[in-house]
Design an enzyme around this catalytic site. Structure first.
Site, mmCIF file in Angstrom:
data_model
loop_
_atom_site.group_PDB
_atom_site.id
_atom_site.type_symbol
_atom_site.label_atom_id
_atom_site.label_comp_id
_atom_site.label_asym_id
_atom_site.label_seq_id
_atom_site.Cartn_x
_atom_site.Cartn_y
_atom_site.Cartn_z
ATOM 1 N N ASN A 208 0.856 -1.188 0.000
ATOM 2 C CA ASN A 208 0.000 0.000 0.000
ATOM 3 C C ASN A 208 0.891 1.237 0.000
ATOM 4 O O ASN A 208 2.111 1.126 0.070
ATOM 5 C CB ASN A 208 -0.972 -0.019 1.192
ATOM 6 C CG ASN A 208 -0.240 -0.010 2.511
ATOM 7 O OD1 ASN A 208 0.461 0.939 2.846
ATOM 8 N ND2 ASN A 208 -0.378 -1.091 3.275
ATOM 9 N N ALA A 272 1.100 1.720 11.729
ATOM 10 C CA ALA A 272 1.395 1.001 10.479
ATOM 11 C C ALA A 272 0.125 0.795 9.663
ATOM 12 O O ALA A 272 -0.968 0.672 10.212
ATOM 13 C CB ALA A 272 2.015 -0.356 10.806
ATOM 14 N N LYS A 286 8.056 -18.098 -9.679
ATOM 15 C CA LYS A 286 7.365 -16.968 -10.304
ATOM 16 C C LYS A 286 6.132 -17.445 -11.084
ATOM 17 O O LYS A 286 6.215 -18.415 -11.845
ATOM 18 C CB LYS A 286 8.344 -16.270 -11.243
ATOM 19 C CG LYS A 286 7.809 -14.971 -11.785
ATOM 20 C CD LYS A 286 8.796 -14.300 -12.712
ATOM 21 C CE LYS A 286 8.082 -13.213 -13.481
ATOM 22 N NZ LYS A 286 8.549 -13.084 -14.837
ATOM 23 N N PRO A 304 -3.712 -11.391 10.765
ATOM 24 C CA PRO A 304 -4.150 -11.099 12.134
ATOM 25 C C PRO A 304 -4.189 -9.588 12.343
ATOM 26 O O PRO A 304 -3.386 -8.863 11.755
ATOM 27 C CB PRO A 304 -3.053 -11.728 12.996
ATOM 28 C CG PRO A 304 -1.874 -11.870 12.110
ATOM 29 C CD PRO A 304 -2.395 -12.019 10.713
ATOM 30 N N ASP A 305 -5.135 -9.126 13.140
ATOM 31 C CA ASP A 305 -5.208 -7.699 13.461
ATOM 32 C C ASP A 305 -4.310 -7.457 14.684
ATOM 33 O O ASP A 305 -4.635 -7.879 15.798
ATOM 34 C CB ASP A 305 -6.668 -7.324 13.756
ATOM 35 C CG ASP A 305 -6.829 -5.820 13.900
ATOM 36 O OD1 ASP A 305 -5.936 -5.177 14.510
ATOM 37 O OD2 ASP A 305 -7.834 -5.285 13.410
ATOM 38 N N ILE A 306 -3.181 -6.801 14.452
ATOM 39 C CA ILE A 306 -2.177 -6.666 15.520
ATOM 40 C C ILE A 306 -2.707 -5.751 16.623
ATOM 41 O O ILE A 306 -2.574 -6.031 17.814
ATOM 42 C CB ILE A 306 -0.847 -6.124 14.950
ATOM 43 C CG1 ILE A 306 -0.429 -6.951 13.724
ATOM 44 C CG2 ILE A 306 0.246 -6.165 16.011
ATOM 45 C CD1 ILE A 306 0.669 -6.321 12.907
ATOM 46 N N LYS A 338 -14.842 1.747 15.181
ATOM 47 C CA LYS A 338 -13.588 0.976 15.056
ATOM 48 C C LYS A 338 -12.848 0.923 16.397
ATOM 49 O O LYS A 338 -12.294 -0.105 16.768
ATOM 50 C CB LYS A 338 -12.702 1.601 13.970
ATOM 51 C CG LYS A 338 -11.530 0.726 13.564
ATOM 52 C CD LYS A 338 -10.764 1.288 12.372
ATOM 53 C CE LYS A 338 -11.464 0.997 11.062
ATOM 54 N NZ LYS A 338 -10.716 1.479 9.898
ATOM 55 N N LYS A 342 -11.967 -2.646 18.041
ATOM 56 C CA LYS A 342 -10.578 -3.095 18.216
ATOM 57 C C LYS A 342 -10.169 -3.139 19.687
ATOM 58 O O LYS A 342 -9.179 -3.753 20.021
ATOM 59 C CB LYS A 342 -9.641 -2.179 17.441
ATOM 60 C CG LYS A 342 -9.952 -2.131 15.949
ATOM 61 C CD LYS A 342 -8.706 -2.252 15.138
ATOM 62 C CE LYS A 342 -9.016 -2.133 13.654
ATOM 63 N NZ LYS A 342 -7.897 -2.577 12.832
#
Ligand code: CTP
Length: 398
Positions: A208, A272, A286, A304-306, A338, A342
């Site tokens: 990204n 991040a 490849k 995984p959602d850190i 959110k 979280k």
């Protein structure tokens, strides 16, 4: 801020001892009084004359003569400085410190000192990776020894990897942080930053546009307030913060492991831009066009959602967990939901709609969401946003 302070600089025996000469110069420039100690092995790499000439000070060596002892005993010497710095800190010097040996001047000073010790390890990558060295590093950290580096790169011995001594400016920044009496002194804070790269095959990856600028700005601001910062970063283009421990990772899974390894901490800031998905299976070779015109089906699985993982830890949850959110619509509504989803304490939400120039840019316009509601912050530089956030962290952790 550090002018007038004194540093006892122990130069161990490693090829990177030459970098300590540059460090002396940086300290001199900042009006820091440098008292140099050169080990016998260190004197194989730099000459006593160069060291004392640069430091403008008497050099103490292993060959501690009686005159020197009568001028200043080793106990007094070990306590005369505000900080003891070991650069390069060889595997041998660290091992001796772990075991409390005092068989030369450097190890005796390290044992006798009542001041903080900052080490800049330097050694061959295999020596660094050896379980004995890793055990020693763990023990030294638990004993409160501060570490800067080592970095990854080419080594004098021709190998590549972790073990290069941190650069003089990085060590200088760590010294500055250690000597600073900021309000976050003694607080350990983990910061995640940058994008993650999720490999598709050996040559391609999902990524990204995060630059890592906001994360670096936050870490810089935390270091400036005296915090001990562990900076876990993906492959970001922004420069790394100075004076922080840097952990370079590539993928979300590596980032999660590095963050969990860095705990316990007083606070954790998750700036991040972690990839939400990775390939279900990374192709070992490849991916080729097969001539049918059909693109390959890229099967992905969720990472995984850190932030969520750390927010919900039963053991070692930092007192303050701060998340970021990149939103394009109903920023306040989405950010409020959110934060609750979280489980973090605060959420800094950014409007990243196209046209705002925020993602990958130098400015930020944040909405700060806490238990008390949402607060719109003015559009400002990422550094100023970082300072505003760090002011709040100082208030919360004080
Ligand atoms: N985050 C994380 N680990 C992930 C994904 C996100 O730690 N696997 C953290 C980010 O560092 C950030 C926060 O979660 O602090 C919000 O990330 P964001 O991508 O905006 O939220 P998502 O949970 O991905 O929600 P959505 O994409 O649905 O908006």
């Amino acid at each position: 801020m550090i002018a007038g302070k004194a540093v006892l600089l122990v130069i161990g025996g490693g090829i990177s001892a030459y970098k300590s000469l540059e460090l002396i110069r940086l300290l001199q420039k900042a009006s820091v009084h440098v008292v140099p100690v050169l080990t016998r092995a260190g004197s194989e790499f730099v000459t006593p004359l160069t060291v004392s000439a640069l430091a403008g000070n008497k050099l103490y060596s292993e060959l501690f003569d009686l005159t020197a002892e009568s001028e200043m005993g080793h106990i007094e010497l070990s306590r005369s400085a505000d900080l003891v710095v070991v650069a390069p800190a060889t595997a041998d010097l660290m091992a001796r410190q772990v075991h409390g040996l005092a068989n030369d001047l450097a190890s005796t000073l390290l044992l006798a000192t009542d001041k903080r010790v900052l080490m800049a390890p330097a050694m061959n990558v295999r020596m660094w990776e050896h379980p004995a060295t890793q055990r020693n590093i763990d023990i030294l950290r638990k004993d409160g020894v501060l570490m800067v580096g080592p970095n990854e790169g080419d080594m004098a011995c021709g190998e590549y990897g972790l073990g290069r001594m941190a650069e003089p400016d990085e060590i200088f920044a760590a010294i500055e942080a250690a000597l600073s009496d900021g309000p976050l002194k003694g607080k350990r804070i983990v910061v995640t930053s940058g994008p993650t790269h999720e490999p598709i095959d050996p040559v391609r990856y999902l990524a990204n546009r995060s630059s890592g600028r906001q994360g670096t700005a936050i870490a810089d601001a935390l270091v400036a307030q005296g915090a001990e910062v562990v900076f876990v970063t993906g492959p970001a283009t922004a420069p790394r913060p100075e004076g922080a421990k840097i952990v370079e990772v590539e993928t979300a899974l590596q980032m999660r492991d590095a963050v969990l390894d860095a705990l316990p901490a007083d606070a954790a800031v998750f700036s991040a831009a972690v990839a939400d998905w990775r390939m279900a299976e990374e192709s070992g070779s490849k991916l080729k066009k097969d001539g049918s015109g059909e693109p390959p089906a890229l099967k992905m699985v969720e990472n995984p959602d850190i932030l969520k993982t750390v927010s919900k830890l039963d053991v070692d949850r930092p007192r303050l967990v701060i998340g970021f959110a990149a939103e394009t619509d109903d920023v306040i509504g989405n950010a409020t939901a959110k934060r609750l989803r979280k489980g973090c304490d605060w959420l800094v939400a950014n409007d990243v709609s196209p046209g705002t120039g925020i993602m990958g840019g130098t400015e930020n316009s944040a909405i700060f969401v806490t238990d008390d509601g949402a607060e719109q912050w003015p559009r400002m530089s990422k550094r100023n946003t970082a300072d505003a956030l760090v002011d709040r962290i100082v208030e919360a952790l004080a």
